[in-house]
Design a protein around this motif. Structure first.
Motif, PDB file in Angstrom:
ATOM      1  N   PRO A 156       0.830  -1.202   0.000  1.00 47.76           N
ATOM      2  CA  PRO A 156       0.000   0.000   0.000  1.00 47.76           C
ATOM      3  C   PRO A 156       0.871   1.261   0.000  1.00 47.76           C
ATOM      4  CG  PRO A 156      -0.675  -1.536   1.741  1.00 47.76           C
ATOM      5  CD  PRO A 156       0.646  -1.999   1.213  1.00 47.76           C
ATOM      6  N   VAL A 157       0.505   2.244  -0.830  1.00 50.33           N
ATOM      7  CA  VAL A 157       1.230   3.510  -0.882  1.00 50.33           C
ATOM      8  C   VAL A 157       0.218   4.650  -0.762  1.00 50.33           C
ATOM      9  CG1 VAL A 157       2.757   5.006  -2.239  1.00 50.33           C
ATOM     10  CG2 VAL A 157       3.044   2.513  -2.336  1.00 50.33           C
ATOM     11  N   ASN A 158       0.231   5.299   0.408  1.00 49.23           N
ATOM     12  CA  ASN A 158      -0.637   6.442   0.666  1.00 49.23           C
ATOM     13  C   ASN A 158      -0.143   7.090   1.959  1.00 49.23           C
ATOM     14  OD1 ASN A 158      -2.729   8.233   1.419  1.00 49.23           O
ATOM     15  ND2 ASN A 158      -4.247   7.002   0.331  1.00 49.23           N
ATOM     16  N   PRO A 159       0.237   8.363   1.912  1.00 45.50           N
ATOM     17  CA  PRO A 159       0.789   9.008   3.111  1.00 45.50           C
ATOM     18  C   PRO A 159      -0.219   9.153   4.259  1.00 45.50           C
ATOM     19  CG  PRO A 159       0.512  10.618   1.342  1.00 45.50           C
ATOM     20  CD  PRO A 159       0.220   9.264   0.760  1.00 45.50           C
ATOM     21  N   LYS A 160      -1.502   8.923   3.987  1.00 45.98           N
ATOM     22  CA  LYS A 160      -2.537   9.075   5.016  1.00 45.98           C
ATOM     23  C   LYS A 160      -2.578   7.921   6.018  1.00 45.98           C
ATOM     24  CE  LYS A 160      -5.799  11.380   1.907  1.00 45.98           C
ATOM     25  NZ  LYS A 160      -7.096  11.203   1.240  1.00 45.98           N
ATOM     26  N   TYR A 161      -2.040   6.752   5.649  1.00 46.14           N
ATOM     27  CA  TYR A 161      -2.234   5.555   6.474  1.00 46.14           C
ATOM     28  C   TYR A 161      -0.918   4.927   6.910  1.00 46.14           C
ATOM     29  CZ  TYR A 161      -6.601   5.999   3.842  1.00 46.14           C
ATOM     30  OH  TYR A 161      -7.728   6.479   3.247  1.00 46.14           O
TER      31      TYR A 161
END
Length: 148
Positions: free
Chosen positions: A55-60
């Motif tokens: 997974p790539v997402n700075p939110k999580y």
């Protein structure tokens, strides 16, 4: 604002099947932790088919039980496919990052195509698939359970 384009060039079915057969790790850029979102459903399906999902997402911090990274440069593993679930404006930067980390393929999800970025990725030796869904193509070409 960048407009979505139609792909000028895409691999044929046997080439797409080969990309999916040879891949082990898939970075899902723009993944959501929300189960009803396509990025989450696709990543879950791919994980169930035996792929290692990144997974790539700075939110999580974590999605689908996997550590989530803020960007591709932070991923400590080799990436076979960069599966993009972001708006069209983000694609050039993601493609540049995919080239820098040595990814094998850039895959722009259904409805996403950026021909200039695709040409840049191909020139750097990456395979490119545009405006196709990894889940749909995997199921259509390899069938559920084919990666086992």
């Amino acid at each position: 604002m960048i407009e979505c384009e139609l792909p000028r060039e895409n691999p044929n079915d046997p080439e797409i099947a080969e990309i999916l057969k040879n891949a082990q790790t898939i970075a899902v850029v723009g993944i959501s932790h929300k189960e009803h979102r396509d990025s989450h459903k696709v990543a879950k399906y791919l994980k169930e088919q035996g792929y290692t999902i990144i997974p790539v997402n700075p939110k999580y911090k974590e999605v689908l039980g996997e550590p989530c990274y803020p960007d591709l440069a932070s991923v400590p593993h080799k990436i076979d496919i960069v599966d993009i679930f972001r708006n069209i404006e983000a694609i050039p930067g993601i493609v540049d990052e995919a080239i820098r980390v040595g990814a094998g393929c850039v895959w722009m999800q259904l409805g996403l195509a950026h021909n200039e970025s695709a040409e840049k990725a191909r020139a750097a030796g990456l395979k490119v698939v545009m405006s196709k869904c990894t889940k749909v193509e995997h199921h259509r070409l390899l069938g559920a359970g084919a990666k086992e």
